[in-house]
Write an enzyme that holds these catalytic residues in place. Structure first.
Site, PDB file in Angstrom:
ATOM      1  N   LYS A  53       0.844  -1.142   0.055  1.00  0.00           N
ATOM      2  CA  LYS A  53       0.067   0.034  -0.128  1.00  0.00           C
ATOM      3  C   LYS A  53       0.718   1.313   0.007  1.00  0.00           C
ATOM      4  CE  LYS A  53      -3.600  -2.506   2.205  1.00  0.00           C
ATOM      5  NZ  LYS A  53      -4.105  -3.261   3.342  1.00  0.00           N
ATOM      6  N   ASP A  95     -11.469   2.354   4.141  1.00  0.00           N
ATOM      7  CA  ASP A  95     -11.448   0.811   4.080  1.00  0.00           C
ATOM      8  C   ASP A  95     -13.131   0.500   3.644  1.00  0.00           C
ATOM      9  OD1 ASP A  95      -9.642  -1.180   3.920  1.00  0.00           O
ATOM     10  OD2 ASP A  95      -9.253  -1.334   6.207  1.00  0.00           O
ATOM     11  N   GLN A 133      -4.800  -1.778   9.660  1.00  0.00           N
ATOM     12  CA  GLN A 133      -4.695  -3.215   9.083  1.00  0.00           C
ATOM     13  C   GLN A 133      -4.930  -4.082   9.910  1.00  0.00           C
ATOM     14  OE1 GLN A 133      -3.081  -3.467   5.926  1.00  0.00           O
ATOM     15  NE2 GLN A 133      -3.690  -5.516   6.058  1.00  0.00           N
TER      16      GLN A 133
END
Ligand code: NAP
Length: 289
Positions: A50, A117, A94
């Site tokens: 990322k 997200d 994460q």
């Protein structure tokens, strides 16, 4: 028949080109923060991918690494401070977090406008409502983008989603059934009586179960489009590192399907590209609001 490759890497590269244009026109430099807790090696690989993608596109990134035994309140404090930071547009925690942390509560602390997200209940709720003003989870939206890119017409087609997680399977089913996509969707899960029979009906099959190569050729209708979301590490003594990556779909499915996404090089790169797209959207919207 040997299926064509649904090339997520090429689709992600196309998307990145379009994002570069949006970033150049954006009034501010988009800025993504990633919080990772603990030392799960796979999670660190995902986070590094990322960050590398941010660097490629000119998105600013902040990378916060915390030890496994960090108290949940420390993560909560980071989120609160990032919510207030005007020059930061996207916040990602994460997954997985250590067992002593409540991932849902922490997700709910994120300002929904910065929830790149798309897991905040406000954003998942907007998805259920069919609204287009929420952040959509990156993996299922990446699958939709790949299908559009490959000109797969979903209208009136029978789609089967294997898996019903809140982050992949369920939002995937909603996106496939949404107005505009217009597929007729079945969701298969661990309590489904005969998953093979359900999958055999699918014109479009999206596999997100986390079971290596579970979908075999005799689960797939001739000419179906198969999207493999699974990323599984399986032992492989022929490899120097002792393992290889396997999807949820057996490679021999290519002998039956018309189009299959590979693992790696399929949904994975699209997930990262959609995260970048959500970060750019958040930066655009926050500077206008
Ligand atoms: P998850 O939260 O573990 O959900 C798995 C789903 O599969 C559950 O709904 C489960 O049903 C269902 N399932 C498990 N075994 C089954 C069986 N034998 N028959 C039918 N259904 C079964 O996993 P996830 O987060 O959705 O991820 C799924 C896979 O995608 C994993 O391999 C993950 O690594 C991968 N993934 C890839 C990306 C990417 O970027 N490519 C992103 C996210 C995830 P129940 O609900 O009944 O338990």
């Amino acid at each position: 028949m040997s299926a064509a490759r649904l090339d997520g890497k090429a689709c992600a590269e196309d998307l990145e080109q379009r994002l570069k244009q949006r970033i150049a026109e954006c009034l501010v430099q988009p800025h993504l923060a990633v919080i990772i807790v603990g030392d799960d090696p796979a999670s660190h690989v995902y986070v590094n991918n990322k960050i590398r993608s941010c660097e490629r596109l000119g998105i600013r990134s902040t990378h916060i690494e915390l030890p496994e035994d960090t108290d949940e309140s420390v993560v909560a404090e980071h989120i609160r401070s990032m919510n207030a930071q005007e020059d930061l547009h996207g916040i990602l925690i994460q997954s997985p977090l250590p067992n002593h942390m409540d991932e849902e509560s922490l997700t709910e602390l994120i300002d929904p406008r910065k929830d790149v997200d798309g897991f905040h209940p406000v954003n998942l709720g907007r998805l259920v409502q069919g609204r287009s003003d929420g952040m959509v989870p990156c993996t299922p939206s990446g699958v939709m983008e790949m299908l559009r890119w490959a000109n797969v017409d979903l209208r009136g087609k029978k789609a089967v989603v294997l898996g019903r997680s809140f982050n992949v399977g369920m939002p995937q089913a909603l996106l496939l059934a949404a107005r505009g996509a217009d597929a007729t969707v079945t969701v298969v899960h661990s309590r489904t009586n005969n998953p093979q029979a359900e999958c055999l009906q699918a014109d479009v099959l999206v596999a997100a179960v986390g079971r290596p190569e579970m979908v075999k050729p005799d689960w797939v209708k001739e000419g179906a489009v198969v999207v493999d979301v699974g990323i599984n590490r399986v032992e492989d003594s022929t490899r120097e590192r002792g393992w290889r990556l396997a999807g949820d779909v057996h490679p021999d499915v290519a002998s039956v399907a018309s189009l299959v996404s590979p693992v790696p090089g399929g949904v994975g790169p699209m997930t990262v590209a959609m995260l970048m797209a959500n970060t750019v959207t958040a930066a655009e919207q926050l500077t206008l609001s």
